[in-house]
Structure formats: C-alpha cells, structure tokens
Design a protein around this motif. Structure first.
Motif, PDB file in Angstrom:
ATOM      1  N   MET A 134       0.817  -1.208   0.000  1.00 55.13           N
ATOM      2  CA  MET A 134       0.000   0.000   0.000  1.00 55.13           C
ATOM      3  C   MET A 134       0.850   1.258   0.000  1.00 55.13           C
ATOM      4  SD  MET A 134      -2.960  -1.135  -0.353  1.00 55.13           S
ATOM      5  CE  MET A 134      -3.725   0.480  -0.294  1.00 55.13           C
ATOM      6  N   LEU A 135       2.044   1.210   0.577  1.00 52.49           N
ATOM      7  CA  LEU A 135       2.958   2.346   0.486  1.00 52.49           C
ATOM      8  C   LEU A 135       3.265   2.634  -0.981  1.00 52.49           C
ATOM      9  CD1 LEU A 135       5.995   3.141   2.693  1.00 52.49           C
ATOM     10  CD2 LEU A 135       6.312   3.079   0.227  1.00 52.49           C
ATOM     11  N   GLY A 136       3.531   1.571  -1.742  1.00 53.68           N
ATOM     12  CA  GLY A 136       3.768   1.752  -3.169  1.00 53.68           C
ATOM     13  C   GLY A 136       2.560   2.298  -3.892  1.00 53.68           C
ATOM     14  N   PHE A 137       1.377   1.823  -3.526  1.00 53.14           N
ATOM     15  CA  PHE A 137       0.161   2.319  -4.170  1.00 53.14           C
ATOM     16  C   PHE A 137      -0.058   3.803  -3.857  1.00 53.14           C
ATOM     17  CE2 PHE A 137      -2.057  -2.101  -4.298  1.00 53.14           C
ATOM     18  CZ  PHE A 137      -1.163  -2.489  -5.269  1.00 53.14           C
ATOM     19  N   GLY A 138       0.240   4.200  -2.620  1.00 60.65           N
ATOM     20  CA  GLY A 138       0.107   5.609  -2.268  1.00 60.65           C
ATOM     21  C   GLY A 138       1.015   6.494  -3.101  1.00 60.65           C
ATOM     22  N   ALA A 139       2.245   6.034  -3.322  1.00 66.21           N
ATOM     23  CA  ALA A 139       3.175   6.787  -4.169  1.00 66.21           C
ATOM     24  C   ALA A 139       2.665   6.866  -5.601  1.00 66.21           C
ATOM     25  CB  ALA A 139       4.554   6.125  -4.125  1.00 66.21           C
ATOM     26  N   LEU A 140       2.088   5.774  -6.089  1.00 68.26           N
ATOM     27  CA  LEU A 140       1.589   5.748  -7.460  1.00 68.26           C
ATOM     28  C   LEU A 140       0.389   6.680  -7.633  1.00 68.26           C
ATOM     29  CD1 LEU A 140       1.797   4.579 -10.269  1.00 68.26           C
ATOM     30  CD2 LEU A 140       0.446   2.618  -9.513  1.00 68.26           C
ATOM     31  N   GLU A 141      -0.476   6.740  -6.626  1.00 68.97           N
ATOM     32  CA  GLU A 141      -1.652   7.605  -6.718  1.00 68.97           C
ATOM     33  C   GLU A 141      -1.277   9.075  -6.794  1.00 68.97           C
ATOM     34  OE1 GLU A 141      -3.891   6.428  -3.343  1.00 68.97           O
ATOM     35  OE2 GLU A 141      -4.701   4.626  -4.285  1.00 68.97           O
ATOM     36  N   VAL A 142      -0.108   9.424  -6.275  1.00 69.45           N
ATOM     37  CA  VAL A 142       0.386  10.796  -6.400  1.00 69.45           C
ATOM     38  C   VAL A 142       1.124  10.984  -7.723  1.00 69.45           C
ATOM     39  CG1 VAL A 142       1.976  12.496  -5.414  1.00 69.45           C
ATOM     40  CG2 VAL A 142       0.551  11.116  -3.910  1.00 69.45           C
TER      41      VAL A 142
ATOM     42  N   THR B  84      -9.819  -5.269  10.584  1.00 63.12           N
ATOM     43  CA  THR B  84      -9.692  -3.829  10.792  1.00 63.12           C
ATOM     44  C   THR B  84      -8.226  -3.416  10.894  1.00 63.12           C
ATOM     45  OG1 THR B  84      -9.997  -4.114  13.185  1.00 63.12           O
ATOM     46  CG2 THR B  84     -11.940  -3.573  11.893  1.00 63.12           C
ATOM     47  N   TRP B  85      -7.382  -4.282  11.484  1.00 63.88           N
ATOM     48  CA  TRP B  85      -5.952  -3.982  11.512  1.00 63.88           C
ATOM     49  C   TRP B  85      -5.402  -3.924  10.090  1.00 63.88           C
ATOM     50  CZ3 TRP B  85      -3.091  -1.721  14.842  1.00 63.88           C
ATOM     51  CH2 TRP B  85      -3.322  -1.857  16.216  1.00 63.88           C
ATOM     52  N   LEU B  86      -5.844  -4.823   9.239  1.00 64.68           N
ATOM     53  CA  LEU B  86      -5.394  -4.819   7.852  1.00 64.68           C
ATOM     54  C   LEU B  86      -5.775  -3.502   7.183  1.00 64.68           C
ATOM     55  CD1 LEU B  86      -4.098  -6.457   5.550  1.00 64.68           C
ATOM     56  CD2 LEU B  86      -6.382  -7.343   5.022  1.00 64.68           C
ATOM     57  N   SER B  87      -6.996  -3.048   7.397  1.00 67.98           N
ATOM     58  CA  SER B  87      -7.436  -1.779   6.818  1.00 67.98           C
ATOM     59  C   SER B  87      -6.658  -0.602   7.391  1.00 67.98           C
ATOM     60  CB  SER B  87      -8.937  -1.580   7.071  1.00 67.98           C
ATOM     61  OG  SER B  87      -9.695  -2.603   6.455  1.00 67.98           O
ATOM     62  N   THR B  88      -6.380  -0.653   8.679  1.00 66.37           N
ATOM     63  CA  THR B  88      -5.676   0.452   9.331  1.00 66.37           C
ATOM     64  C   THR B  88      -4.250   0.605   8.816  1.00 66.37           C
ATOM     65  OG1 THR B  88      -7.011   0.340  11.334  1.00 66.37           O
ATOM     66  CG2 THR B  88      -4.807   1.276  11.550  1.00 66.37           C
ATOM     67  N   VAL B  89      -3.508  -0.500   8.771  1.00 62.05           N
ATOM     68  CA  VAL B  89      -2.122  -0.398   8.306  1.00 62.05           C
ATOM     69  C   VAL B  89      -2.094  -0.018   6.827  1.00 62.05           C
ATOM     70  CG1 VAL B  89      -1.276  -2.011  10.046  1.00 62.05           C
ATOM     71  CG2 VAL B  89      -1.930  -2.878   7.791  1.00 62.05           C
ATOM     72  N   ALA B  90      -3.089  -0.468   6.054  1.00 66.27           N
ATOM     73  CA  ALA B  90      -3.143  -0.104   4.645  1.00 66.27           C
ATOM     74  C   ALA B  90      -3.370   1.393   4.478  1.00 66.27           C
ATOM     75  CB  ALA B  90      -4.249  -0.893   3.941  1.00 66.27           C
ATOM     76  N   THR B  91      -4.278   1.948   5.273  1.00 72.27           N
ATOM     77  CA  THR B  91      -4.553   3.380   5.193  1.00 72.27           C
ATOM     78  C   THR B  91      -3.331   4.193   5.586  1.00 72.27           C
ATOM     79  OG1 THR B  91      -6.894   3.009   5.699  1.00 72.27           O
ATOM     80  CG2 THR B  91      -6.035   5.228   6.049  1.00 72.27           C
ATOM     81  N   GLY B  92      -2.705   3.802   6.684  1.00 74.92           N
ATOM     82  CA  GLY B  92      -1.522   4.529   7.134  1.00 74.92           C
ATOM     83  C   GLY B  92      -0.374   4.439   6.151  1.00 74.92           C
ATOM     84  N   ALA B  93      -0.128   3.249   5.621  1.00 67.00           N
ATOM     85  CA  ALA B  93       0.977   3.068   4.674  1.00 67.00           C
ATOM     86  C   ALA B  93       0.722   3.822   3.378  1.00 67.00           C
ATOM     87  CB  ALA B  93       1.169   1.580   4.397  1.00 67.00           C
ATOM     88  N   SER B  94      -0.522   3.839   2.927  1.00 61.84           N
ATOM     89  CA  SER B  94      -0.853   4.572   1.713  1.00 61.84           C
ATOM     90  C   SER B  94      -0.599   6.067   1.897  1.00 61.84           C
ATOM     91  CB  SER B  94      -2.316   4.327   1.336  1.00 61.84           C
ATOM     92  OG  SER B  94      -2.672   5.044   0.181  1.00 61.84           O
ATOM     93  N   ALA B  95      -0.948   6.587   3.079  1.00 62.62           N
ATOM     94  CA  ALA B  95      -0.698   8.005   3.357  1.00 62.62           C
ATOM     95  C   ALA B  95       0.794   8.309   3.376  1.00 62.62           C
ATOM     96  CB  ALA B  95      -1.344   8.389   4.683  1.00 62.62           C
ATOM     97  N   VAL B  96       1.582   7.420   3.988  1.00 61.69           N
ATOM     98  CA  VAL B  96       3.032   7.607   4.004  1.00 61.69           C
ATOM     99  C   VAL B  96       3.598   7.558   2.585  1.00 61.69           C
ATOM    100  CG1 VAL B  96       5.227   6.580   4.742  1.00 61.69           C
ATOM    101  CG2 VAL B  96       3.311   6.725   6.346  1.00 61.69           C
ATOM    102  N   GLY B  97       3.108   6.599   1.798  1.00 67.89           N
ATOM    103  CA  GLY B  97       3.569   6.493   0.422  1.00 67.89           C
ATOM    104  C   GLY B  97       3.243   7.738  -0.394  1.00 67.89           C
ATOM    105  N   ALA B  98       2.046   8.295  -0.183  1.00 71.72           N
ATOM    106  CA  ALA B  98       1.674   9.520  -0.887  1.00 71.72           C
ATOM    107  C   ALA B  98       2.583  10.676  -0.484  1.00 71.72           C
ATOM    108  CB  ALA B  98       0.214   9.862  -0.595  1.00 71.72           C
ATOM    109  N   ALA B  99       2.889  10.769   0.812  1.00 70.50           N
ATOM    110  CA  ALA B  99       3.771  11.841   1.280  1.00 70.50           C
ATOM    111  C   ALA B  99       5.182  11.684   0.704  1.00 70.50           C
ATOM    112  CB  ALA B  99       3.812  11.840   2.803  1.00 70.50           C
TER     113      ALA B  99
END
Length: 430
Positions: A225-233, A338-353
């Motif tokens: 998800m970190l990679g996906f966040g970077a890609l979305e930006v 819910t833990w899976l969703s939480t870490v995915a959301t956080g990692a995606s935000a980090v990846g976008a940043a």
C-alpha cells in the motif's frame, strides 16, 4: 459464472455484497467531498487537506478498537450505534465548515466523524471468513473487486454531486449510504447467527496482530500500500507534466478497472497452491506489472500499462484477505481485518507523502514511480522471510475447497455464513 452464482446463493450473500458496497462508498466519498467543501469555504488547500487527512487517520485509528469490541459482543450493536451516531457527526461537520468555524473546530469535527464511521468493511470480511471454505476464495474475490469499484464509483459520484448540488450534498449522500449499509448488515441473518466467543478467549490488545503469520501479512500489505500511495500521487503529476491534467482521473480509473477485471477472473479459478504461495506469487505479479510504468512515454501508454498492471492487484488482495481470515484467532476475525485496513490506510498516506516529496525533488515523477515498484518488491521479500511451517487452518481450508470448487458449486445447504467457522490453528507462511 457458476462460481459466482454459488456465492450469490449463500444465505445473506446478496445483503453482504450490495450493502457492503453501499456501506463502503463513503470511505471513498467523504475525504474527497470534505476536501472540496473545506477548500471552497476557506480557500485553503492546506486546511482542506488537513481536514480530509484527519478524517482518514481517525477512521483508521478507531477501526481496530471497534473491531475488538465487535468481536467481544458481535458487530451488530457496534454497527447499530454507529448508524445512529455517524449522520449526526456528519451534520456537525457540515455545520462547522459552512458556518465558518475556526480551523481547530473543523479539524476536531473531522476527527469525530472519522471516529464514528461505521465498521462495514471489517464486519463484512469477518462474515465472509465464516463461509464454507469451498466458496470462500470466490467470496473474497468478489469482496476485493467490490472494494476496487468503490474507489471508481465513489469519487465519480462526489464529482457529479459537487457540480450539480455542492460538496455538502455529497457528504449527505455518503451519510445515507453509510447508515443504510450498516443497518442492512447489522440486521442480516448472517449477523444474527454470530455467536460471541467465551470470555476466556479474550486476550491482550496486540494478541491478534502478533498471531503467527499475521505480522508478515500486515507488513507485506503495508509495503504494497505504500507503493500504491506513491503511485496515486505520481499519476496526476505525470498527467500534469504531459500537459493533460484532466486525464488523471481516467488513468486512475483504468488502474482500478484492471484490478476489477483481474479479480473477477481470479475468483472463478481453482488454484491448488497454498495461500502463502499464491500471495507471494501474486505480489510478484504486482511488482512485474508496476515496473513498466517507469518507462511510460505518454498518458495513453501509462493508461494501458496501468490497466494491465492492475490485473494482479485484486487477486493479491483476495488471497491477502483469505490469509487474514485463516491466520486470525477465531475470536478476533473482525479485529484482524480492521488492523489490515488500518495499516493499509496509514501506509498509503506515508507512500503519498514520500511520493510527493520525490516528485518535488530531483527524482521527479520517475522517483515516485520507482518507489511504487520498490514497495511491491519489498512486500515480496517479506513473504520470503523464514517462519513457522504449516498451518492446519490453511491446509484444512484448501482440502475442503478443492473437491467442490472444481465444479464451481458449494453444494446446496452446506454453507452457513453466520456459523462459527470452525476451530482455527493459526500459523505462518509455508
């Protein structure tokens, strides 16, 4: 199609699929609608971004807490309370923004609305984990595909409502969808059959996260998800640099549609390999699919590559959900998802940043695209780490699925969505 019809005929399956889709739409609608509404009212993208990010972070942080509570008392009362509270919190948020409240008040209202977001996704996945193993992979594939469609339909619906009526109306529609989805799931027959675990099964706050095999799934999922966040930006930045900023939404939609196509194809297949091996190879497929993006020469080439590369995403997420359902302690399935969703959301935000920082720096858009590939590649490496061998739960589910899934049918009267799901022995990757 026979495999999907087998899932559709399960007790409560239509409710879980339709209400689950409706109840998840707000997760893709509210952040964007809030961003537009706050920006229009304050004229500041910084404040708008802060409010939207606060909503997302609050939702992610609260989800495991609510998931743990749902596992103790069944998700039904949690969903019913949230269905009553969430629309009130959204009304307060809209009133704060349109009423010209100070920035701290807007941020606080955004956090409150995020905290109150109904626990639809975790509850639906936990219910799917109790389905017959013969149809469970197909059910997870439909769930992953529906999630991809959420992030195609949600922003499109917000954009339409924002133009026709205003962002506040998009928030209102999102609230109605959230309440309707939560109520439908809470009152479904599958939910009524949910039996809470005995008090002796309750454990510490990190027991679910540290269950054998779970850390590796969560870490690999976070890297992906970190990679996906970077890609979305990177995609909007690529389109802007190419002089076609208006196609960024289309490019991201093509990416999601590729994932939808891959998910539907994968869900109808019978795979004999173990879940850990499937997960590893599918993550590798995602990596291979992302790699050519770094050489794209135009938005149209990028769009074609995004569609093709996206075909491995929903299958990977399908197997990821299957792994979480099999590895999680039987008394903590909702919390695990819910833990899976939480870490995915956080990692995606980090990846976008991180992706945004790379785009603004010497690396440019190519740096953010490389980060997307690196995130997926690191996820593959995590699955190769040595660990405990064998999981009786994984082997049992595979053995139960093979005889009947090969015919595309579950067998009439054999599936109980709301059953106990059996006793599970979690384990690591084989």
């Amino acid at each position: 199609m026979r495999a999907y019809l087998s899932v559709w005929r399960l007790p409560s399956a239509p409710v879980l699929l339709v209400a689950g889709f409706a109840g998840r739409l707000p997760s893709a609608m509210v952040p964007l609608a809030l961003l537009l509404m706050v920006q229009q009212r304050t004229g500041s993208y910084a404040v708008a971004g802060l409010a939207s990010a606060t909503y997302g972070v609050a939702m992610a942080v609260m989800a495991p807490v609510l998931g743990r509570l749902a596992d103790r008392r069944t998700p039904r009362p949690v969903l019913l309370v949230q269905a009553a509270v969430h629309p009130l919190l959204l009304v307060l948020l809209v009133a704060a923004v349109l009423g010209g409240a100070p920035v701290p008040v807007i941020v606080a209202a955004s956090a409150a609305a995020g905290f109150g977001t109904p626990l639809v996704s975790g509850a639906v996945r936990a219910l799917w984990s109790r389905a017959d193993p013969a149809v469970r992979p197909t059910a997870y594939a439909l769930d992953a595909t529906a999630t991809e469609l959420v992030f195609v339909a949600g922003p499109a619906l917000v954009a339409t409502l924002a133009v026709l009526a205003g962002p506040a109306w998009a928030l209102a529609v999102a609230g109605v969808l959230a309440v309707g989805g939560a109520l439908a799931i809470a009152t479904s027959a599958a939910m009524r059959d949910w039996a809470p675990p005995p008090a002796a099964a309750r454990t510490g706050p990190l027991t679910t996260v540290l269950a054998p095999g779970m850390p590796r799934v969560l870490v690999s999922g976070s890297l992906l998800m970190l990679g996906f966040g970077a890609l979305e930006v990177a995609v909007p930045a690529f389109a802007d640099a190419a002089g076609a900023p208006g196609v960024s939404g289309l490019l991201l939609a093509l990416w999601s549609l590729g994932s939808v196509a891959g998910g539907l194809w994968f869900g109808a297949r019978v795979v004999s390999a173990s879940l850990p091996r499937q997960y590893r190879w599918l993550l590798f497929g995602v990596t291979i699919g992302l790699a050519p993006l770094t050489a794209a020469s135009s938005p149209w080439v990028l769009g074609a590559l995004l569609f093709l590369g996206g075909t491995a995403i929903a299958p990977a997420l399908t197997v990821q959900n299957s792994l979480v359902g099999a590895l999680a302690p039987a008394h903590a399935t909702t919390e695990a998802f819910t833990w899976l969703s939480t870490v995915a959301t956080g990692a995606s935000a980090v990846g976008a940043a991180l992706g945004g920082a790379l785009i603004e720096g010497p690396a440019g858009v190519s740096g953010s695209l490389v980060l997307a590939v690196a995130g997926a590649a690191l996820a593959v490496l995590v699955t190769l780490l040595p660990g405990r061998r064998g999981s009786r739960a994984l082997r049992r589910d595979a053995a139960a699925a093979r005889p009947r899934a090969g015919r595309g049918e579950a067998g009439a009267g054999t599936v109980l969505l709301g059953g106990s799901g059996g006793t599970r022995t979690p384990g690591g990757f084989a």
